[in-house]
Design an enzyme around this catalytic site. Sequence first.
Site, mmCIF file in Angstrom:
data_model
loop_
_atom_site.group_PDB
_atom_site.id
_atom_site.type_symbol
_atom_site.label_atom_id
_atom_site.label_comp_id
_atom_site.label_asym_id
_atom_site.label_seq_id
_atom_site.Cartn_x
_atom_site.Cartn_y
_atom_site.Cartn_z
ATOM 1 N N ASP A 56 9.230 2.875 2.263
ATOM 2 C CA ASP A 56 8.031 3.666 2.552
ATOM 3 C C ASP A 56 7.752 3.558 4.055
ATOM 4 O O ASP A 56 7.211 2.560 4.523
ATOM 5 C CB ASP A 56 6.850 3.152 1.722
ATOM 6 C CG ASP A 56 5.573 3.956 1.986
ATOM 7 O OD1 ASP A 56 5.524 4.690 2.988
ATOM 8 O OD2 ASP A 56 4.625 3.827 1.186
ATOM 9 N N PHE A 104 0.853 -1.192 0.000
ATOM 10 C CA PHE A 104 0.000 0.000 0.000
ATOM 11 C C PHE A 104 0.885 1.237 0.000
ATOM 12 O O PHE A 104 1.664 1.459 0.933
ATOM 13 C CB PHE A 104 -0.958 0.062 1.201
ATOM 14 C CG PHE A 104 -1.851 1.277 1.103
ATOM 15 C CD1 PHE A 104 -2.998 1.250 0.325
ATOM 16 C CD2 PHE A 104 -1.503 2.483 1.710
ATOM 17 C CE1 PHE A 104 -3.787 2.385 0.166
ATOM 18 C CE2 PHE A 104 -2.283 3.619 1.559
ATOM 19 C CZ PHE A 104 -3.429 3.563 0.786
ATOM 20 N N LYS A 132 2.303 11.317 7.312
ATOM 21 C CA LYS A 132 1.478 11.037 8.477
ATOM 22 C C LYS A 132 1.978 11.714 9.756
ATOM 23 O O LYS A 132 1.793 12.916 9.910
ATOM 24 C CB LYS A 132 1.306 9.524 8.622
ATOM 25 C CG LYS A 132 0.487 8.957 7.455
ATOM 26 C CD LYS A 132 -0.134 7.607 7.723
ATOM 27 C CE LYS A 132 -1.156 7.258 6.659
ATOM 28 N NZ LYS A 132 -0.802 6.166 5.780
HETATM 29 C C1 LIG Z 1 -0.986 6.191 4.309
HETATM 30 C C2 LIG Z 1 0.115 5.611 3.496
HETATM 31 C C3 LIG Z 1 0.483 6.153 2.261
HETATM 32 C C4 LIG Z 1 -0.289 7.271 1.593
HETATM 33 O O1 LIG Z 1 -0.374 8.426 2.355
HETATM 34 P P1 LIG Z 1 -1.521 9.520 2.028
HETATM 35 O O2 LIG Z 1 -1.173 10.673 2.911
HETATM 36 O O3 LIG Z 1 -2.830 8.874 2.377
HETATM 37 O O4 LIG Z 1 -1.427 9.831 0.585
HETATM 38 C C5 LIG Z 1 1.570 5.614 1.604
HETATM 39 N N1 LIG Z 1 2.255 4.577 2.124
HETATM 40 C C6 LIG Z 1 1.930 4.010 3.305
HETATM 41 C C7 LIG Z 1 2.740 2.877 3.829
HETATM 42 C C8 LIG Z 1 0.839 4.493 4.022
HETATM 43 O O5 LIG Z 1 0.491 3.913 5.178
#
Ligand SMILES: *Cc1c(COP(=O)(O)O)cnc(C)c1O
Length: 406
Positions: free
Chosen positions: A231, A146, A260
Site C-alpha cells: 500500500d 491504515f 493521493k
Molecule cells: C489515505 C490512505 C488510504 C486510504 O485512502 P482514501 O483515499 O482516504 O480512501 C489507504 N492507505 C494508506 C496507506 C493511506 O495513507
Amino acid sequence: MTTAVLSRAADLIERENHYGAHNYKPLDVVLTRGEGVHVWDVDGKRYLDCLSAYSAVNQGHCHPRIIGALTEQAQRLTLTSRAFRNDQLPAFLEELCTLTNSHMALPMNSGAEAVESALKTVRKWGYEVKGVPADRAEIIVCSENFHGRTLAIVGFSSDDQTRAGFGPFTPGFRMVPYGDVAAFEAAITPNTVGFLVEPIQGEAGVVIPPAGYFTRVRELCTAHNVVLILDEIQTGFGRTGKLLAEEHEGIEADLTLVGKALAGGVYPVSAVLSNAQVLGVLKPGDHGSTFGGNPLACAVARMALKVLVDEGMVENSAVMGARLKATLASIRHPAVKEVRGRGLMLAVELHPQAGGARPVVEALAARGLLAKDTHDHTIRISPPLVLTAGEADWIAEQVQAALPPT
Ligand SMILES: *Cc1c(COP(=O)(O)O)cnc(C)c1O
C-alpha cells in the site's frame, strides 16, 4: 442588549458543525486558498502546509500545470463511464505503467477503493490460479495498519475506535505484528493468497520496519506463492525521496496500490498496479466503477505525474528531507524523544511526559505552520515536495520554538 457578531471563520465553523457529520476534529483553521507549499485562511493568514492533505498534495497546492490540464480537459469531456472508451485513459495507463515499471493498472478513485479492488483481485487469483478451495482464501495484514475506511478494511484494523460499533466484519484476514518476519512466516497457510502491508506505516506515526524485513517478506511471498501487496497510497510518488518507497528496500511488490498524489490532490484518482498475471484474473463484469478511469481524472493524473518527474520533485524530496531531518534531529530539547522518517515523510515523537503533541501542533498553527498530531505524542511533518532549503530551515525553527517550555 448585545448582539454576538461572529467572525467569518467562527461563522463557517459553526455552520459546518451544525450541518456536517462530526467524524473529524479539525484544527479550527478555515482555509480558502493555496499555492505551492502555502495555504491561506479566510482572515488572510498564511501557513506552510506540513500535512499536504496526508501526502495527496505532493506537487504543491494548485500547481499551475495540473490546474491547466484540469480546466482544459473539463471543457472537453469529463465522464463517459467505462461502457465507452475515452481518449485519455490509454495514455494515462501507459504513462503510469511505464513510470512505475508495471505491466497493467486498474484505475479507481479513492485509496480505499484501490485497497478493496486489490483484496477482491487476490482472492480471485487465489481461487483461479493458486487453487485455494472456494471461500477459504486468507489475507495477512499488519497490526497498526491504515488502509482506509470501508467496512472490509476497518474490519482488519487493530485500532479499537476504527472498529467499534461497525461489526460484523468480513472474515478471511489474519493479523501479524508489523516488522516481525517470524510472525508473518508463521501466519502463512496453504490458503494464504496475499500479504497487505505499508512500506512505512504513516498513520501509525511514520513507523519504519527493521532493515531487511521486506527482503525476507519478498522471499517468503515468492516461496509460498503469496501475492505481496504494498500500500503506497501515502508513501508513493516521491514522498519518501524515491518514486515508490519499495525502492528503499530493493524489492518489487506484485500489486502496488497508489492514490493521493497520483493526481496531485486536485482530483481523487487511485490505481492498482500489477504484473499481468494478478490483475489478469479480472474479466469483464467482475469489477468496476462509474468514475474510475474517467477522462478528467486521467488528464489530471497524467499532468501530476509529468510535473513530478519534469520538475525533479522526487529528488528534491530526498535532498530537502535529509536536510530537514538533520536539522530537526539537531534540536536539543528534553521533550523530543525521536526524529524519524524518509524523504519528506518525517515525524517528531515527544516523550510521554511532554504534555502531548496537540498543544505543540496548536502552537505551530499560531506560528503559521500546519502539521498533524498522531497517536498523542507524535507530530508528522510532510510538506509538499516543492519545498525549498529556506523553507525547510524555517520549519525546523518553528518546531523548536513551539516545543513546550522546560
Ligand atoms: C489515505 C490512505 C488510504 C486510504 O485512502 P482514501 O483515499 O482516504 O480512501 C489507504 N492507505 C494508506 C496507506 C493511506 O495513507
